[in-house]
Motif scaffolding. Structure first.
Motif, PDB file in Angstrom:
ATOM      1  N   MET A   1       0.849  -1.156   0.000  1.00 34.57           N
ATOM      2  CA  MET A   1       0.000   0.000   0.000  1.00 34.57           C
ATOM      3  C   MET A   1       0.898   1.224   0.000  1.00 34.57           C
ATOM      4  O   MET A   1       1.872   1.281   0.746  1.00 34.57           O
ATOM      5  N   VAL A   2       0.584   2.171  -0.874  1.00 33.40           N
ATOM      6  CA  VAL A   2       1.274   3.453  -0.878  1.00 33.40           C
ATOM      7  C   VAL A   2       0.258   4.502  -0.454  1.00 33.40           C
ATOM      8  O   VAL A   2      -0.785   4.661  -1.082  1.00 33.40           O
ATOM      9  N   PHE A   3       0.552   5.189   0.624  1.00 27.18           N
ATOM     10  CA  PHE A   3      -0.346   6.202   1.161  1.00 27.18           C
ATOM     11  C   PHE A   3      -0.142   7.528   0.443  1.00 27.18           C
ATOM     12  O   PHE A   3       0.877   7.746  -0.223  1.00 27.18           O
ATOM     13  N   ASP A   4      -1.100   8.419   0.573  1.00 30.04           N
ATOM     14  CA  ASP A   4      -1.034   9.736  -0.073  1.00 30.04           C
ATOM     15  C   ASP A   4       0.211  10.516   0.320  1.00 30.04           C
ATOM     16  O   ASP A   4       0.740  11.283  -0.468  1.00 30.04           O
ATOM     17  N   MET A  11       0.477  -4.889   4.023  1.00 29.33           N
ATOM     18  CA  MET A  11      -0.637  -5.217   4.904  1.00 29.33           C
ATOM     19  C   MET A  11      -0.959  -6.692   4.772  1.00 29.33           C
ATOM     20  O   MET A  11      -1.055  -7.216   3.667  1.00 29.33           O
ATOM     21  N   ILE A  12      -1.103  -7.341   5.923  1.00 27.05           N
ATOM     22  CA  ILE A  12      -1.345  -8.784   5.968  1.00 27.05           C
ATOM     23  C   ILE A  12      -2.723  -9.024   6.554  1.00 27.05           C
ATOM     24  O   ILE A  12      -3.060  -8.517   7.628  1.00 27.05           O
ATOM     25  N   TYR A  13      -3.524  -9.789   5.829  1.00 28.42           N
ATOM     26  CA  TYR A  13      -4.893 -10.090   6.252  1.00 28.42           C
ATOM     27  C   TYR A  13      -4.975 -11.556   6.640  1.00 28.42           C
ATOM     28  O   TYR A  13      -4.405 -12.419   5.983  1.00 28.42           O
ATOM     29  N   ASP A  14      -5.712 -11.852   7.709  1.00 26.13           N
ATOM     30  CA  ASP A  14      -5.819 -13.239   8.160  1.00 26.13           C
ATOM     31  C   ASP A  14      -7.172 -13.867   7.842  1.00 26.13           C
ATOM     32  O   ASP A  14      -7.434 -15.001   8.179  1.00 26.13           O
ATOM     33  N   GLY A  15      -8.053 -13.125   7.207  1.00 25.42           N
ATOM     34  CA  GLY A  15      -9.341 -13.687   6.820  1.00 25.42           C
ATOM     35  C   GLY A  15     -10.447 -13.419   7.821  1.00 25.42           C
ATOM     36  O   GLY A  15     -11.614 -13.613   7.506  1.00 25.42           O
ATOM     37  N   GLY A  16     -10.115 -12.990   9.012  1.00 28.50           N
ATOM     38  CA  GLY A  16     -11.146 -12.704  10.005  1.00 28.50           C
ATOM     39  C   GLY A  16     -11.984 -11.502   9.627  1.00 28.50           C
ATOM     40  O   GLY A  16     -13.204 -11.521   9.726  1.00 28.50           O
ATOM     41  N   ASP A  17     -11.337 -10.441   9.176  1.00 32.41           N
ATOM     42  CA  ASP A  17     -12.032  -9.223   8.765  1.00 32.41           C
ATOM     43  C   ASP A  17     -11.386  -8.756   7.467  1.00 32.41           C
ATOM     44  O   ASP A  17     -10.231  -8.313   7.465  1.00 32.41           O
ATOM     45  N   VAL A  24       0.492  -4.810   9.949  1.00 30.00           N
ATOM     46  CA  VAL A  24       0.954  -3.802   9.014  1.00 30.00           C
ATOM     47  C   VAL A  24       2.447  -3.658   9.205  1.00 30.00           C
ATOM     48  O   VAL A  24       2.917  -3.423  10.320  1.00 30.00           O
ATOM     49  N   VAL A  25       3.196  -3.835   8.127  1.00 24.33           N
ATOM     50  CA  VAL A  25       4.659  -3.714   8.165  1.00 24.33           C
ATOM     51  C   VAL A  25       5.036  -2.463   7.383  1.00 24.33           C
ATOM     52  O   VAL A  25       4.812  -2.386   6.176  1.00 24.33           O
ATOM     53  N   ASP A  26       5.569  -1.457   8.078  1.00 27.37           N
ATOM     54  CA  ASP A  26       6.014  -0.238   7.411  1.00 27.37           C
ATOM     55  C   ASP A  26       7.291  -0.524   6.636  1.00 27.37           C
ATOM     56  O   ASP A  26       8.176  -1.241   7.125  1.00 27.37           O
ATOM     57  N   LEU A  27       7.386   0.016   5.416  1.00 25.45           N
ATOM     58  CA  LEU A  27       8.531  -0.228   4.547  1.00 25.45           C
ATOM     59  C   LEU A  27       9.132   1.090   4.093  1.00 25.45           C
ATOM     60  O   LEU A  27       8.410   2.055   3.863  1.00 25.45           O
ATOM     61  N   ASP A  28      10.463   1.100   3.934  1.00 29.26           N
ATOM     62  CA  ASP A  28      11.072   2.265   3.286  1.00 29.26           C
ATOM     63  C   ASP A  28      11.006   2.022   1.775  1.00 29.26           C
ATOM     64  O   ASP A  28      10.542   0.972   1.323  1.00 29.26           O
ATOM     65  N   GLY A  29      11.436   2.988   0.987  1.00 31.13           N
ATOM     66  CA  GLY A  29      11.321   2.883  -0.467  1.00 31.13           C
ATOM     67  C   GLY A  29      12.006   1.663  -1.051  1.00 31.13           C
ATOM     68  O   GLY A  29      11.450   0.968  -1.905  1.00 31.13           O
ATOM     69  N   ASP A  30      13.238   1.378  -0.602  1.00 28.61           N
ATOM     70  CA  ASP A  30      13.975   0.220  -1.122  1.00 28.61           C
ATOM     71  C   ASP A  30      13.293  -1.090  -0.749  1.00 28.61           C
ATOM     72  O   ASP A  30      13.229  -2.018  -1.558  1.00 28.61           O
TER      73      ASP A  30
END
Length: 64
Positions: A1-4, A11-17, A24-30
């Motif tokens: 996901m790239v935010f504004d 973002m990791i979803y487990d199927g519950g919702d 959520v794992v924050d990433l730098d550009g690289d």
């Protein structure tokens, strides 16, 4: 996901919702580029080359 604001996150979803990620794992550009490269069938270098070729075609049409 790239935010504004330019932040990137995996973002990791487990199927519950389906609307709320379980992690959520924050990433730098690289890191974001590395994940994207792993998920795409073509490497980042190949995709960049394709964009450069297309840009050259578009510029060629404009000047011709």
């Amino acid at each position: 996901m790239v935010f504004d604001d330019g932040r990137r996150a995996l973002m990791i979803y487990d199927g519950g919702d389906a609307d709320a990620p379980s992690h959520v794992v924050d990433l730098d550009g690289d890191e974001a580029d590395g994940v994207a490269e792993l998920l795409h069938s073509r490497s980042l270098a190949d995709r960049l080359s394709a964009v450069e070729r297309r840009l050259a075609q578009l510029i060629g049409r404009r000047t011709a």
